[in-house]
Motif scaffolding. Structure first.
Motif, PDB file in Angstrom:
ATOM      1  N   LEU A 128      26.388 123.578   8.693  1.00 18.16           N
ATOM      2  CA  LEU A 128      27.128 124.834   8.668  1.00 18.16           C
ATOM      3  C   LEU A 128      27.179 125.388  10.081  1.00 18.16           C
ATOM      4  CD1 LEU A 128      28.543 127.049   7.001  1.00 18.16           C
ATOM      5  CD2 LEU A 128      26.320 128.179   6.792  1.00 18.16           C
ATOM      6  N   THR A 129      28.403 125.601  10.561  1.00 16.80           N
ATOM      7  CA  THR A 129      28.584 126.148  11.902  1.00 16.80           C
ATOM      8  C   THR A 129      29.529 127.339  11.848  1.00 16.80           C
ATOM      9  OG1 THR A 129      30.410 124.614  12.357  1.00 16.80           O
ATOM     10  CG2 THR A 129      28.208 123.924  13.040  1.00 16.80           C
ATOM     11  N   ALA A 130      29.304 128.265  12.749  1.00 18.35           N
ATOM     12  CA  ALA A 130      30.162 129.449  12.870  1.00 18.35           C
ATOM     13  C   ALA A 130      30.882 129.392  14.207  1.00 18.35           C
ATOM     14  CB  ALA A 130      29.335 130.728  12.763  1.00 18.35           C
ATOM     15  N   ASP A 131      32.142 129.806  14.190  1.00 18.34           N
ATOM     16  CA  ASP A 131      32.948 129.721  15.405  1.00 18.34           C
ATOM     17  C   ASP A 131      33.797 130.983  15.512  1.00 18.34           C
ATOM     18  OD1 ASP A 131      34.377 128.892  17.644  1.00 18.34           O
ATOM     19  OD2 ASP A 131      35.872 127.856  16.427  1.00 18.34           O
ATOM     20  N   VAL A 132      33.681 131.681  16.622  1.00 19.07           N
ATOM     21  CA  VAL A 132      34.521 132.841  16.929  1.00 19.07           C
ATOM     22  C   VAL A 132      35.210 132.537  18.249  1.00 19.07           C
ATOM     23  CG1 VAL A 132      34.594 135.306  17.419  1.00 19.07           C
ATOM     24  CG2 VAL A 132      32.973 134.417  15.721  1.00 19.07           C
ATOM     25  N   SER A 133      36.543 132.615  18.248  1.00 20.87           N
ATOM     26  CA  SER A 133      37.264 132.223  19.463  1.00 20.87           C
ATOM     27  C   SER A 133      38.484 133.109  19.676  1.00 20.87           C
ATOM     28  CB  SER A 133      37.702 130.759  19.379  1.00 20.87           C
ATOM     29  OG  SER A 133      38.624 130.569  18.320  1.00 20.87           O
ATOM     30  N   VAL A 134      38.890 133.215  20.926  1.00 21.16           N
ATOM     31  CA  VAL A 134      40.118 133.893  21.334  1.00 21.16           C
ATOM     32  C   VAL A 134      40.889 132.914  22.205  1.00 21.16           C
ATOM     33  CG1 VAL A 134      41.141 135.841  22.555  1.00 21.16           C
ATOM     34  CG2 VAL A 134      39.019 136.154  21.259  1.00 21.16           C
ATOM     35  N   PRO A 180      31.044 102.062   1.741  1.00 18.48           N
ATOM     36  CA  PRO A 180      31.828 103.259   2.078  1.00 18.48           C
ATOM     37  C   PRO A 180      30.988 104.526   2.074  1.00 18.48           C
ATOM     38  CG  PRO A 180      32.360 102.502  -0.141  1.00 18.48           C
ATOM     39  CD  PRO A 180      31.522 101.428   0.484  1.00 18.48           C
ATOM     40  N   ALA A 181      31.382 105.439   2.931  1.00 14.88           N
ATOM     41  CA  ALA A 181      30.714 106.735   3.026  1.00 14.88           C
ATOM     42  C   ALA A 181      31.634 107.817   2.502  1.00 14.88           C
ATOM     43  CB  ALA A 181      30.331 107.021   4.472  1.00 14.88           C
ATOM     44  N   LEU A 182      31.113 108.666   1.634  1.00 14.72           N
ATOM     45  CA  LEU A 182      31.868 109.786   1.075  1.00 14.72           C
ATOM     46  C   LEU A 182      31.470 111.058   1.813  1.00 14.72           C
ATOM     47  CD1 LEU A 182      33.689 111.181  -0.998  1.00 14.72           C
ATOM     48  CD2 LEU A 182      31.718 111.256  -2.557  1.00 14.72           C
ATOM     49  N   THR A 183      32.451 111.682   2.428  1.00  8.69           N
ATOM     50  CA  THR A 183      32.183 112.874   3.222  1.00  8.69           C
ATOM     51  C   THR A 183      33.088 114.009   2.764  1.00  8.69           C
ATOM     52  OG1 THR A 183      31.649 111.490   5.133  1.00  8.69           O
ATOM     53  CG2 THR A 183      32.048 113.813   5.558  1.00  8.69           C
ATOM     54  N   LEU A 184      32.503 115.183   2.599  1.00 11.02           N
ATOM     55  CA  LEU A 184      33.247 116.398   2.256  1.00 11.02           C
ATOM     56  C   LEU A 184      33.137 117.367   3.420  1.00 11.02           C
ATOM     57  CD1 LEU A 184      32.046 116.968  -1.424  1.00 11.02           C
ATOM     58  CD2 LEU A 184      34.141 115.841  -0.648  1.00 11.02           C
ATOM     59  N   THR A 185      34.281 117.884   3.857  1.00 12.75           N
ATOM     60  CA  THR A 185      34.304 118.870   4.929  1.00 12.75           C
ATOM     61  C   THR A 185      35.127 120.066   4.491  1.00 12.75           C
ATOM     62  OG1 THR A 185      36.240 117.849   5.969  1.00 12.75           O
ATOM     63  CG2 THR A 185      34.074 117.140   6.748  1.00 12.75           C
ATOM     64  N   ALA A 186      34.757 121.219   4.964  1.00 13.52           N
ATOM     65  CA  ALA A 186      35.490 122.444   4.617  1.00 13.52           C
ATOM     66  C   ALA A 186      35.320 123.450   5.734  1.00 13.52           C
ATOM     67  CB  ALA A 186      34.988 123.021   3.300  1.00 13.52           C
ATOM     68  N   ASN A 187      36.351 124.269   5.922  1.00 15.52           N
ATOM     69  CA  ASN A 187      36.235 125.396   6.843  1.00 15.52           C
ATOM     70  C   ASN A 187      37.098 126.541   6.310  1.00 15.52           C
ATOM     71  OD1 ASN A 187      38.689 124.216   7.435  1.00 15.52           O
ATOM     72  ND2 ASN A 187      38.546 124.611   9.634  1.00 15.52           N
ATOM     73  N   ALA A 188      36.647 127.723   6.581  1.00 17.37           N
ATOM     74  CA  ALA A 188      37.354 128.914   6.107  1.00 17.37           C
ATOM     75  C   ALA A 188      37.041 130.057   7.040  1.00 17.37           C
ATOM     76  CB  ALA A 188      36.920 129.260   4.676  1.00 17.37           C
ATOM     77  N   GLY A 189      38.005 130.994   7.129  1.00 18.57           N
ATOM     78  CA  GLY A 189      37.776 132.128   8.005  1.00 18.57           C
ATOM     79  C   GLY A 189      38.983 133.020   8.113  1.00 18.57           C
ATOM     80  N   LEU A 190      39.076 133.722   9.220  1.00 19.39           N
ATOM     81  CA  LEU A 190      40.155 134.665   9.483  1.00 19.39           C
ATOM     82  C   LEU A 190      40.851 134.268  10.774  1.00 19.39           C
ATOM     83  CD1 LEU A 190      38.235 137.993   8.726  1.00 19.39           C
ATOM     84  CD2 LEU A 190      39.758 136.741   7.166  1.00 19.39           C
ATOM     85  N   SER A 191      42.187 134.364  10.776  1.00 25.24           N
ATOM     86  CA  SER A 191      42.953 134.021  11.969  1.00 25.24           C
ATOM     87  C   SER A 191      44.137 134.960  12.070  1.00 25.24           C
ATOM     88  CB  SER A 191      43.431 132.561  11.909  1.00 25.24           C
ATOM     89  OG  SER A 191      44.200 132.228  13.046  1.00 25.24           O
ATOM     90  N   SER A 192      44.341 135.513  13.265  1.00 24.83           N
ATOM     91  CA  SER A 192      45.423 136.490  13.436  1.00 24.83           C
ATOM     92  C   SER A 192      45.893 136.477  14.876  1.00 24.83           C
ATOM     93  CB  SER A 192      44.949 137.889  13.041  1.00 24.83           C
ATOM     94  OG  SER A 192      45.958 138.850  13.293  1.00 24.83           O
ATOM     95  N   SER A 217      32.431 126.444   9.245  1.00 21.43           N
ATOM     96  CA  SER A 217      32.759 125.046   8.949  1.00 21.43           C
ATOM     97  C   SER A 217      31.526 124.364   8.367  1.00 21.43           C
ATOM     98  CB  SER A 217      33.197 124.309  10.224  1.00 21.43           C
ATOM     99  OG  SER A 217      34.326 124.929  10.794  1.00 21.43           O
ATOM    100  N   THR A 218      31.740 123.498   7.405  1.00 22.20           N
ATOM    101  CA  THR A 218      30.646 122.768   6.785  1.00 22.20           C
ATOM    102  C   THR A 218      31.066 121.322   6.557  1.00 22.20           C
ATOM    103  OG1 THR A 218      29.084 122.706   4.931  1.00 22.20           O
ATOM    104  CG2 THR A 218      31.342 123.372   4.424  1.00 22.20           C
ATOM    105  N   SER A 219      30.057 120.445   6.580  1.00 24.74           N
ATOM    106  CA  SER A 219      30.309 119.022   6.343  1.00 24.74           C
ATOM    107  C   SER A 219      29.106 118.454   5.616  1.00 24.74           C
ATOM    108  CB  SER A 219      30.538 118.291   7.670  1.00 24.74           C
ATOM    109  OG  SER A 219      30.735 116.899   7.437  1.00 24.74           O
ATOM    110  N   TRP A 220      29.361 117.569   4.675  1.00 26.96           N
ATOM    111  CA  TRP A 220      28.279 116.992   3.876  1.00 26.96           C
ATOM    112  C   TRP A 220      28.621 115.556   3.532  1.00 26.96           C
ATOM    113  CZ3 TRP A 220      28.241 115.802  -1.620  1.00 26.96           C
ATOM    114  CH2 TRP A 220      26.972 115.404  -2.082  1.00 26.96           C
TER     115      TRP A 220
END
Length: 467
Positions: free
Chosen positions: A102-108, A314-326, A138-141
């Motif tokens: 789990l990672t957090a990202d804030v960018s401009v 084979p490797a099964l990988t799940l990734t997801a990311n969510a947030g706010l963008s404007s 963002s998360t990856s498993w």
């Protein structure tokens, strides 16, 4: 309908577990030679001095104090403890690999486009510079379908146990080295005392020879021979003192302090532990830390081979990311939510031979670890056999040497009396008797030292000193 889906899910899960069990194997201790490793010892009694506390074996208060100081200050032991911390960190990391990241990202982001590159028609005035504000998680498993991550965790755990066993092996060796160094120092101290006593006797002999020469009982050759005999004893003093100094310095390093004088008792005050029970050789698997470390190294190599095998599947990988963008910081929280969810299966097809090379390397490393495991057991059996026989031979020599010293003492006395009152002998006989007596006295100290050190070596060879 739900029941049927649950049935399908159960079948899928069972199939995955079954396939995983086919890829990664469960560890079992390999068949190694662990019986009849003690040459000449057919005992079936499992009682062994390895189970004794070291304070029970070493009753000398001075030696006990040195061992305690060594355990607290020895630098090799401190390094071994730090290696355990490294192994613990690696284990925590391998356990965390089973969890999603789990990672957090804030960018401009400030972006400006070239009007010429956009090819706008004449007269259109559009702002070509934009700012994008984004905050996301963002998360990856990776699903551990084939047991790759679990095997890596078990390998790290085996490495931790190996580091702990290696630390205990360092401690058993440290205790043995301190005890052997202490006994060696006692022996050198005793040899120095005997040599100094011999010098005093030979100084008197020189004066006696001079008096006998004046009385025409002996000639000048006897006086010169007596002086040479005195010098022969005196010349050994510097080497003895040097050996004492070097042994003290080496012992100080083991204790983790600067070179200096070591407080001693005497060799005559030492009592030898005589109930030398060895148990059976199969107990080396439980008692000797170095054997345990070798097995844990093999176990880690076994799990690494499991990991290498899992790379072919084979490797099964799940990734997801969510947030706010404007595009506007003012409206950042208004209708700016976004998310992505991706699931994928990666099957290696052509990987430049890396997977095959990884597996072959892991297999070879496992075989090397197995040979090292077996070698540690054979070496342990050899060391036990050597130490036990060294004790037996030292005991035999000690008895015979005592008779030799007694006889040579009488021989010196008799030849001196004959020289004084009879012409049937000369000073060469006295000289030979005195030199033989000194050599026998020094050898008797070495016999005593061998007996004490063989007990120490047997204790360490059996795995004593860490419980």
């Amino acid at each position: 309908m739900n029941t049927r889906y649950h049935k399908y899910y159960f079948i899928i899960a069972f199939s995955v577990l079954t396939l995983s069990a086919c890829v990664t194997k469960k560890y079992e201790r390999p068949a190694v030679i662990s019986k009849d490793l003690y040459r000449g010892n057919t005992s079936t009694d499992s009682t062994t001095i390895a189970d004794l506390q070291w304070k029970t074996l070493f009753v000398d208060a001075g030696l006990q104090s040195l061992i305690e100081e060594g355990i607290g200050g020895n630098l090799d032991l401190k390094q071994a403890i730090e290696r355990i911390k490294i192994a613990e960190a690696t284990l925590l990391q391998s356990r965390a690999a089973l969890l999603p990241s789990l990672t957090a990202d804030v960018s401009v982001t400030d972006a400006k486009q070239s009007r010429a590159a956009l090819n706008f028609p004449p007269g259109i005035n559009i702002n070509t510079e934009t700012q994008t504000y984004k905050a996301q998680l963002s998360t990856s498993w990776e699903a551990d379908i084939w047991g790759k991550l679990s095997s890596a965790k078990r390998s790290a755990y085996a490495s931790l146990l190996q580091s702990d066993a290696a630390k205990r092996a360092v401690q058993t060796q440290l205790i043995a080295n301190i005890a052997n160094g202490y006994y060696n120092l006692l022996a050198l101290d005793k040899q120095l005392a005997i040599t100094e006593q011999t010098i005093q006797i030979r100084e008197k002999d020189v004066e006696t020879m001079k008096s006998l020469k004046e009385g025409a009982v002996v000639n000048g050759a006897a006086v010169v021979q007596s002086e040479a005999n005195l010098y022969a004893a005196q010349v050994t003093l510097p080497d003895l003192k040097r050996n004492i100094r070097e042994t003290e310095n080496a012992l100080s390093i083991l204790l983790g302090r600067g070179p200096g004088k070591i407080d001693l008792s005497t060799l005559d005050q030492q009592t030898t532990y005589s109930n030398l029970q060895t148990g059976v050789s199969a107990q080396l698997l439980q008692n000797r830390p170095d054997v345990q470390a070798a097995e844990f190294a093999f176990r880690a190599a076994f799990e690494n081979k499991n990991v290498a095998k899992a790379y072919f599947y084979p490797a099964l990988t799940l990734t997801a990311n969510a947030g706010l963008s404007s595009l506007s910081l003012k409206n950042f929280f208004d209708n700016s939510v976004f998310y992505n969810l991706i699931g994928g299966i990666t099957q290696p097809i052509f990987n430049k031979g890396q997977n095959k090379a990884r597996l072959k390397t892991a297999q070879a490393q496992q075989q090397i670890a197995f040979y090292s495991f077996q070698q540690s057991l054979l070496t342990g059996g050899q060391e036990v056999s050597d130490a036990l026989f060294a004790y037996q031979t030292a005991a035999q020599k000690e008895t015979t040497r005592a008779k030799q010293v007694a006889s040579l003492t009488k021989a010196v006395d008799f030849t001196k009396e004959l020289l004084r009152y009879s012409s049937a002998t000369n000073y060469t006989d006295v000289l030979t008797s005195e030199q033989s007596l000194l050599a026998a006295q020094l050898s008797s100290i070495n016999d005593r030292l061998q007996k004490l050190q063989s007990v120490v070596n047997l204790y360490r060879a059996l795995g004593g000193g860490w419980k």
